[in-house]
Design a protein around this motif. Sequence first.
Motif, PDB file in Angstrom:
ATOM      1  N   UNK A 116     -17.356  13.982  29.525  1.00  8.09           N
ATOM      2  CA  UNK A 116     -16.267  13.909  30.186  1.00  8.09           C
ATOM      3  C   UNK A 116     -15.743  12.504  30.570  1.00  8.09           C
ATOM      4  N   UNK A 117     -14.428  12.104  30.113  1.00  6.62           N
ATOM      5  CA  UNK A 117     -14.069  10.770  30.518  1.00  6.62           C
ATOM      6  C   UNK A 117     -12.884  11.052  31.369  1.00  6.62           C
ATOM      7  N   UNK A 118     -13.114  10.510  32.764  1.00  4.46           N
ATOM      8  CA  UNK A 118     -12.326  10.757  33.735  1.00  4.46           C
ATOM      9  C   UNK A 118     -11.677   9.137  33.758  1.00  4.46           C
ATOM     10  N   UNK A 119     -10.162   9.132  33.815  1.00  7.46           N
ATOM     11  CA  UNK A 119      -9.628   7.771  33.982  1.00  7.46           C
ATOM     12  C   UNK A 119      -8.501   7.707  35.301  1.00  7.46           C
ATOM     13  N   UNK A 120      -8.779   6.780  36.113  1.00 10.45           N
ATOM     14  CA  UNK A 120      -7.716   6.966  37.324  1.00 10.45           C
ATOM     15  C   UNK A 120      -7.179   5.603  37.226  1.00 10.45           C
ATOM     16  N   UNK A 121      -5.965   5.687  37.595  1.00 13.29           N
ATOM     17  CA  UNK A 121      -5.039   4.357  37.778  1.00 13.29           C
ATOM     18  C   UNK A 121      -4.313   4.481  39.175  1.00 13.29           C
ATOM     19  N   UNK A 122      -4.734   3.192  39.927  1.00 11.82           N
ATOM     20  CA  UNK A 122      -4.144   3.065  41.270  1.00 11.82           C
ATOM     21  C   UNK A 122      -3.279   1.870  41.338  1.00 11.82           C
ATOM     22  N   UNK A 123      -1.920   2.066  41.415  1.00  9.73           N
ATOM     23  CA  UNK A 123      -0.895   0.932  41.398  1.00  9.73           C
ATOM     24  C   UNK A 123      -0.422   0.731  42.678  1.00  9.73           C
ATOM     25  N   UNK A 124      -0.497  -0.542  43.195  1.00 10.26           N
ATOM     26  CA  UNK A 124      -0.202  -0.857  44.551  1.00 10.26           C
ATOM     27  C   UNK A 124       0.927  -2.179  44.530  1.00 10.26           C
ATOM     28  N   UNK A 125       2.324  -2.197  45.131  1.00 10.37           N
ATOM     29  CA  UNK A 125       2.836  -3.103  45.129  1.00 10.37           C
ATOM     30  C   UNK A 125       2.287  -4.482  46.011  1.00 10.37           C
ATOM     31  N   UNK A 126       2.781  -5.454  45.750  1.00 10.30           N
ATOM     32  CA  UNK A 126       2.481  -6.734  46.200  1.00 10.30           C
ATOM     33  C   UNK A 126       3.670  -7.438  46.998  1.00 10.30           C
ATOM     34  N   UNK A 127       4.799  -7.306  46.667  1.00 12.76           N
ATOM     35  CA  UNK A 127       6.061  -7.602  47.142  1.00 12.76           C
ATOM     36  C   UNK A 127       7.211  -6.524  47.366  1.00 12.76           C
ATOM     37  N   UNK A 128       8.180  -6.910  47.955  1.00 13.35           N
ATOM     38  CA  UNK A 128       9.415  -5.980  48.286  1.00 13.35           C
ATOM     39  C   UNK A 128      10.045  -5.424  47.122  1.00 13.35           C
ATOM     40  N   UNK A 129      10.200  -6.458  46.080  1.00 16.49           N
ATOM     41  CA  UNK A 129      10.748  -6.189  44.979  1.00 16.49           C
ATOM     42  C   UNK A 129       9.861  -5.043  44.046  1.00 16.49           C
ATOM     43  N   UNK A 130       8.436  -5.228  44.039  1.00 15.86           N
ATOM     44  CA  UNK A 130       7.677  -4.437  43.374  1.00 15.86           C
ATOM     45  C   UNK A 130       7.646  -2.963  44.254  1.00 15.86           C
ATOM     46  N   UNK A 131       7.779  -3.130  45.420  1.00 17.06           N
ATOM     47  CA  UNK A 131       7.863  -1.780  46.208  1.00 17.06           C
ATOM     48  C   UNK A 131       9.066  -0.802  45.772  1.00 17.06           C
ATOM     49  N   UNK A 132      10.077  -1.784  45.544  1.00 18.21           N
ATOM     50  CA  UNK A 132      11.410  -1.171  45.168  1.00 18.21           C
ATOM     51  C   UNK A 132      11.334  -0.644  43.775  1.00 18.21           C
TER      52      UNK A 132
END
Length: 171
Positions: free
Chosen positions: A119-135
Motif C-alpha cells: 500500500x502506497x499512501x501519499x499525503x501532500x500538505x501545502x501552506x502559504x507563506x505570503x498574503x498572495x499565496x494565501x489568496x
Amino acid sequence: MTAQKATCQGRGSVSMKFVSHEDIEAPVGFVFKAVTDFTGHERAALRRGADVQRLNATVEPGPGASWNVAFHYHGKIRRMIARITRCDHLELVEFAGVSDGFELTLQINLLALSPRRTRLTMSLDLRPRSLGARLMLQSAKLGRSRLKHRYDEKLRAYAQRIETRAALSVI
C-alpha cells in the motif's frame, strides 16, 4: 492495483492537504526502490520542462538530499528548494519544499500488505507563506474536488507504472 481512499482537507484552515493511497501488486522493496529512484524522477521532471539541479552529490536516499527545481505554472516560472527530511527504509520518505509563496510537505508511506502487495499512501500538505499565496490557495479551495481528482489520478498512474515495472521484472 486498487484505490482505497482519498481525502482533501482545507476548509477553514490556512493549508490544503491531499491524502490518497493505492495498493500495488509489487513487493515493498520494489516499491521503495521506485519511490527513491531520484535520478529517474529528475529525468521525468526534465522531460516535462522543469529545470532540476541536485544540490548535493548523494545518490542514496536519505535526509539532507536536496534539489533546486524551477518549473512553469500559470504562466510564471516558479522556483522551489526540495529536500528529504526523513527516510525510513521500506516505510517512509518525507520531503519538504519551500518556494517564494508556499511551503509543502510530501509524505510517502509504504505498508507491506503481503509479500507481493504494497500500500502506497501519499499525503501532500501545502501552506502559504505570503498574503498572495494565501489568496491563491483560497481560490484553489473553490476547485478542491477537481484538484483532488487530479491528485488521485496522478497517484493512480504512478502506482500503475510501478506495478507494470514490477510485473516486467518478474518475467
